[in-house]
Enzyme design. Structure first.
Site, PDB file in Angstrom:
ATOM      1  N   GLY A 274      -3.295  -2.763  -2.655  1.00 35.52           N
ATOM      2  CA  GLY A 274      -2.484  -1.504  -3.014  1.00 35.52           C
ATOM      3  C   GLY A 274      -2.572  -0.422  -1.830  1.00 35.52           C
ATOM      4  O   GLY A 274      -1.718  -0.128  -1.135  1.00 35.52           O
ATOM      5  N   CYS A 340      -6.788  25.644 -14.570  1.00 38.24           N
ATOM      6  CA  CYS A 340      -7.933  26.373 -15.005  1.00 38.24           C
ATOM      7  C   CYS A 340      -9.004  25.260 -15.158  1.00 38.24           C
ATOM      8  O   CYS A 340      -9.374  25.196 -16.443  1.00 38.24           O
ATOM      9  CB  CYS A 340      -7.841  27.012 -16.227  1.00 38.24           C
ATOM     10  SG  CYS A 340      -6.478  28.331 -16.113  1.00 38.24           S
TER      11      CYS A 340
HETATM   12  N1  LLP Z   1      -6.346  -5.698  -7.891  1.00 35.33           N
HETATM   13  C1  LLP Z   1      -7.067  -5.207  -8.956  1.00 35.33           C
HETATM   14  C2  LLP Z   1      -7.564  -6.038  -9.950  1.00 35.33           C
HETATM   15  C3  LLP Z   1      -7.329  -3.886  -9.080  1.00 35.33           C
HETATM   16  O1  LLP Z   1      -8.156  -3.424 -10.214  1.00 35.33           O
HETATM   17  C4  LLP Z   1      -7.067  -2.951  -7.826  1.00 35.33           C
HETATM   18  C5  LLP Z   1      -7.500  -1.615  -8.064  1.00 35.33           C
HETATM   19  C6  LLP Z   1      -6.182  -3.553  -7.018  1.00 35.33           C
HETATM   20  C7  LLP Z   1      -6.043  -4.880  -7.059  1.00 35.33           C
HETATM   21  C8  LLP Z   1      -5.918  -2.574  -5.705  1.00 35.33           C
HETATM   22  O2  LLP Z   1      -7.012  -2.085  -4.843  1.00 35.33           O
HETATM   23  P1  LLP Z   1      -6.693  -1.439  -3.780  1.00 35.33           P
HETATM   24  O3  LLP Z   1      -6.080  -2.511  -2.411  1.00 35.33           O
HETATM   25  O4  LLP Z   1      -5.745  -0.530  -3.936  1.00 35.33           O
HETATM   26  O5  LLP Z   1      -8.054  -0.765  -3.246  1.00 35.33           O
HETATM   27  N2  LLP Z   1      -7.970   5.294  -8.315  1.00 35.33           N
HETATM   28  C9  LLP Z   1      -8.896   4.883  -7.421  1.00 35.33           C
HETATM   29  C10 LLP Z   1      -8.512   3.587  -7.107  1.00 35.33           C
HETATM   30  C11 LLP Z   1      -8.614   2.734  -8.252  1.00 35.33           C
HETATM   31  C12 LLP Z   1      -8.480   1.191  -7.848  1.00 35.33           C
HETATM   32  C13 LLP Z   1      -8.456   0.376  -9.185  1.00 35.33           C
HETATM   33  N3  LLP Z   1      -8.290  -1.164  -8.823  1.00 35.33           N
HETATM   34  C14 LLP Z   1      -8.709   5.830  -6.098  1.00 35.33           C
HETATM   35  O6  LLP Z   1      -7.904   6.614  -6.168  1.00 35.33           O
HETATM   36  O7  LLP Z   1      -9.456   5.684  -5.130  1.00 35.33           O
END
Ligand code: LLP
Length: 414
Positions: A274, A340
């Protein structure tokens, strides 16, 4: 890089960010098509010598235009809700390239995914397996499934985004997986197709991923001995990006590290990046409203934690720059929003040359930016613009005040 300075002014591709701010207002999310596409191609090429499918994790940025351009590249998608599936379909994505992750899939979401004909459900518990079997049987179809195993490895990232330890809610304990595969093999409406893990996000080291893969491959071999063969292996997402001075591995380094482990294995390789595809392809533009000197010098800007939550929620550091050179001397500021809450900070101790009206760009805002935005404090969410060369496409309009109470009803008591 898709952002560069021309005569001191920050551009994304061939678009001047000051012009975009004037045209669309701030706070404003800006994305670069070229940056997203080149990140996707870098992944795709890294794994080119193996049968593979990139399933972009929609949660990182679900804007329809972004999903549309990834679908056009042939990307698959990793979803965690019926809403994300609907977005993928709306954007022209192929349901046959969709994997469905998440610990809490509802019955209606399972039905929606079965009807759409997705590639696989990443099953996170025994109870979910039973439910999917029941729904598929009722519909008279077979659900393709993979078990998301929890390999119990430390991803060495922020505890809130680490998911592969046995104390996390995610996945099935790898030691119990064999028994659950055996059970799945006997259930109606279930077709076993794969194995999956995802150990965390913003990973800056490869060893935890290699470790998770080794443990998973040992399980694949044990399953084969009991007659359960798999057609795909899903290594999840998680590769980090550079927010500050991190040196995250490239997709090529990931592919090279995993290649000897995977060797001649016949399984198709799936991955769910992602952040690595969109994170560095997005900026949040915000305007300085007030400078407030004092015990600490605050720059109060028009974006806030409701627009970009990562700094407040994870204490995340994202680079903040002025879009055009300032005419003042740099000072050290805390960049804060109007919400706030003391946590409403976008960055502290930033040395910047600021004056009221100055335009700032927050980097690394393409992933987990808009998707985590809310209307807290009755703040309409920002607009989103996708830059393609010298053209800026408005891909989401700024919310209006009417949007704030859409679907609400007055009691009309008087
Ligand atoms: N696959 C699964 C099952 C996941 O839970 C996630 C992310 C991804 C793929 C993608 O991960 P990435 O390649 O983006 O690292 N809001 C947080 C990140 C939460 C990620 C949740 N899961 C932040 O802003 O750092």
């Amino acid at each position: 890089m898709s952002a560069s300075r021309r005569d001191g002014v920050l551009f994304v591709e061939d678009c001047d960010l000051t012009t975009l701010a004037e045209r669309f207002g701030t706070p404003l999310y800006v994305y670069s098509r070229a940056a997203i596409e080149s990140a996707w191609h870098a992944y795709d090429q890294a794994f080119a010598d193996r049968d593979h499918l990139i399933c972009y994790a929609v949660k990182a940025n679900g804007n329809l235009a972004i999903l549309e351009l990834l679908a056009a590249l042939g990307s698959g998608f990793d979803i965690v809700s019926g809403g994300e599936l609907a977005r993928v379909l709306k954007a022209g994505g192929d349901p046959g390239k969709v994997v469905f992750s998440g610990v809490g899939k509802r019955e209606d979401e399972i039905e929606q995914a079965l009807t759409a004909g997705i590639l696989a459900f990443n099953i996170e518990s025994r109870a979910e397996l039973t439910r999917i079997s029941a729904v598929a049987s009722r519909l008279g179809v077979e659900a393709p499934i993979s078990l998301r195993v929890n390999p119990d490895v430390d991803a060495r990232t922020h505890p809130y985004i680490s998911t592969g330890l046995k104390e996390n809610k995610f996945g099935i304990d790898i030691h119990q997986a064999e028994a659950i595969y055996a059970e799945a093999a006997g259930l109606p409406g279930i077709r076993i197709t794969g194995l999956d893990f995802h150990i965390g996000s913003q990973l800056t080291e490869l060893e935890p991923l290699a470790d998770a893969l080794s443990r998973s491959l040992a399980l694949v071999d044990r399953l084969a001995q009991s007659g359960i063969t798999l057609s795909h292996l899903d290594i999840g997402g998680g590769l980090g990006i550079r927010y500050q001075d991190e040196t995250p591995p490239t997709p090529q380094a990931l592919a090279d590290r995993l290649a000897p482990l995977l060797d001649q294995r016949p399984q198709r390789l799936l991955m769910e990046p992602g952040r690595a595809l969109v994170g560095e392809a997005g900026w949040l533009l915000t305007t300085v409203e007030y400078l407030k000197p004092g015990h600490r010098d605050f720059a109060i800007v028009d974006a806030a934690m409701n627009d970009l939550l990562r700094p407040a929620l994870y204490d995340a550091w994202q680079r903040i720059e002025t879009v055009a050179p300032g005419s003042t001397e740099p000072r050290v500021y805390d960049i804060v929003g109007p919400v706030c809450e003391t946590a409403d900070s976008l960055g502290s101790n930033r040395s910047l040359a600021l004056e009221p009206g100055a335009l700032l760009a927050i980097h690394g805002a393409g992933a987990y930016g808009f998707v985590m935005a809310s209307q807290y404090n009755a703040r309409p969410r920002p607009a989103e613009v996708l830059v393609d060369g010298g053209t800026a496409h408005l891909v989401r309009e700024r919310e209006t005040l009417d949007d704030l109470w859409q679907g609400e009803h007055l009691l009309r008591t008087s």
